[in-house]
Design a protein around this motif. Structure first.
Motif, mmCIF file in Angstrom:
data_model
loop_
_atom_site.group_PDB
_atom_site.id
_atom_site.type_symbol
_atom_site.label_atom_id
_atom_site.label_comp_id
_atom_site.label_asym_id
_atom_site.label_seq_id
_atom_site.Cartn_x
_atom_site.Cartn_y
_atom_site.Cartn_z
ATOM 1 N N GLY A 186 -3.610 -0.127 -8.789
ATOM 2 C CA GLY A 186 -4.948 -0.006 -8.225
ATOM 3 C C GLY A 186 -5.151 -0.739 -6.920
ATOM 4 N N PHE A 187 -4.064 -1.248 -6.323
ATOM 5 C CA PHE A 187 -4.234 -2.020 -5.090
ATOM 6 C C PHE A 187 -4.833 -1.175 -3.966
ATOM 7 C CE2 PHE A 187 -2.626 -3.327 -0.911
ATOM 8 C CZ PHE A 187 -3.192 -4.582 -0.832
ATOM 9 N N ARG A 188 -4.389 0.068 -3.840
ATOM 10 C CA ARG A 188 -4.899 0.907 -2.747
ATOM 11 C C ARG A 188 -6.417 1.019 -2.807
ATOM 12 N NH1 ARG A 188 -0.690 4.518 -4.226
ATOM 13 N NH2 ARG A 188 1.123 4.357 -2.854
ATOM 14 N N ARG A 189 -6.924 1.269 -3.993
ATOM 15 C CA ARG A 189 -8.381 1.425 -4.141
ATOM 16 C C ARG A 189 -9.098 0.112 -3.844
ATOM 17 N NH1 ARG A 189 -11.933 4.895 -6.462
ATOM 18 N NH2 ARG A 189 -13.871 4.010 -7.261
ATOM 19 N N ARG A 225 0.825 -1.205 0.000
ATOM 20 C CA ARG A 225 0.000 0.000 0.000
ATOM 21 C C ARG A 225 0.859 1.255 0.000
ATOM 22 N NH1 ARG A 225 -2.516 -1.327 4.006
ATOM 23 N NH2 ARG A 225 -4.146 -2.522 2.974
ATOM 24 N N GLU A 226 2.025 1.183 0.649
ATOM 25 C CA GLU A 226 2.915 2.344 0.726
ATOM 26 C C GLU A 226 3.790 2.505 -0.508
ATOM 27 O OE1 GLU A 226 5.087 1.664 4.264
ATOM 28 O OE2 GLU A 226 3.366 1.968 5.599
#
Length: 203
Positions: free
Chosen positions: A119-122, A109-110
């Protein structure tokens, strides 16, 4: 004739890579994965094509494991108050069994570039929302699921940053106590219109 790829071997290798990555993190080279899976770097390329492709598949399988594991933890149980379910889930998620997943995906995420998983954060923002909604529906307040998710994520980030588990545990207990009070409040209580402030004239 060329050798046919065997899906069961590929699957076994991938599971071994996930096991290794959860303990040691994603490697910079293929050799640690080769050793962990009992094969060679050449065979890893044969089965997965490139190093990045293997890393992506490792992350996605690890995420699938985490979703199954955590999803079961936070799912409501008959005859158990949902705050009790959340308290037990929190202890497991932040304990030895859950922390490797938190560390792995906290780092992802960082990652500013997000090359391995665009698009992992979303995606990761709401992928636990459904079981929280089911649990809060049993308390009559499914709309509070987003609040529960936000608190869990925020305190997990706190632990990952500070390592202060005791403080985060106390904060989560305080939140559960407040959540029980919120659940006792009718959902329409906060939607009542505030009457306008009367104005006065100088005349």
């Amino acid at each position: 004739m060329g050798r046919h790829k065997q899906p069961e071997i590929r699957d076994r290798i991938l599971d071994a890579c996930v096991d290794h990555a959860l303990v040691h993190g994603l490697p910079d080279r293929l050799e640690p994965f080769a050793t962990a899976s009992g094969t060679s770097a050449r065979m890893l390329i044969y089965h997965f094509g490139t190093r990045d492709a293997l890393l992506r598949e490792t992350l996605r399988r690890a995420r699938r494991r985490q979703r199954d594991f955590f999803g079961e933890l936070v799912s409501p149980r008959p005859e158990e108050p949902y705050p009790s379910t959340l308290r037990r889930a929190w202890q497991v998620m932040t304990g030895p069994a859950g922390r490797p997943y938190l560390t792995m995906f906290g780092r992802l995420r960082e990652d500013a570039e997000q090359q391995l998983w665009p698009g992992f954060r979303r995606e990761s923002t709401t992928d636990w929302l459904q079981p929280f909604e089911e649990g809060m529906r049993g308390m009559g307040r499914p709309e509070l699921a987003t609040l529960v998710l936000a608190v869990v994520r925020g305190l997990i980030m706190d632990i990952e940053t500070t390592g202060d588990v005791a403080r985060a545990d106390q904060a989560f207990d305080d939140f559960l106590a407040a959540l029980a009070l919120l659940a006792e409040t009718p959902a329409t209580a906060g939607s009542r219109r505030v009457p306008p402030v009367p104005t006065t004239s100088d005349g």
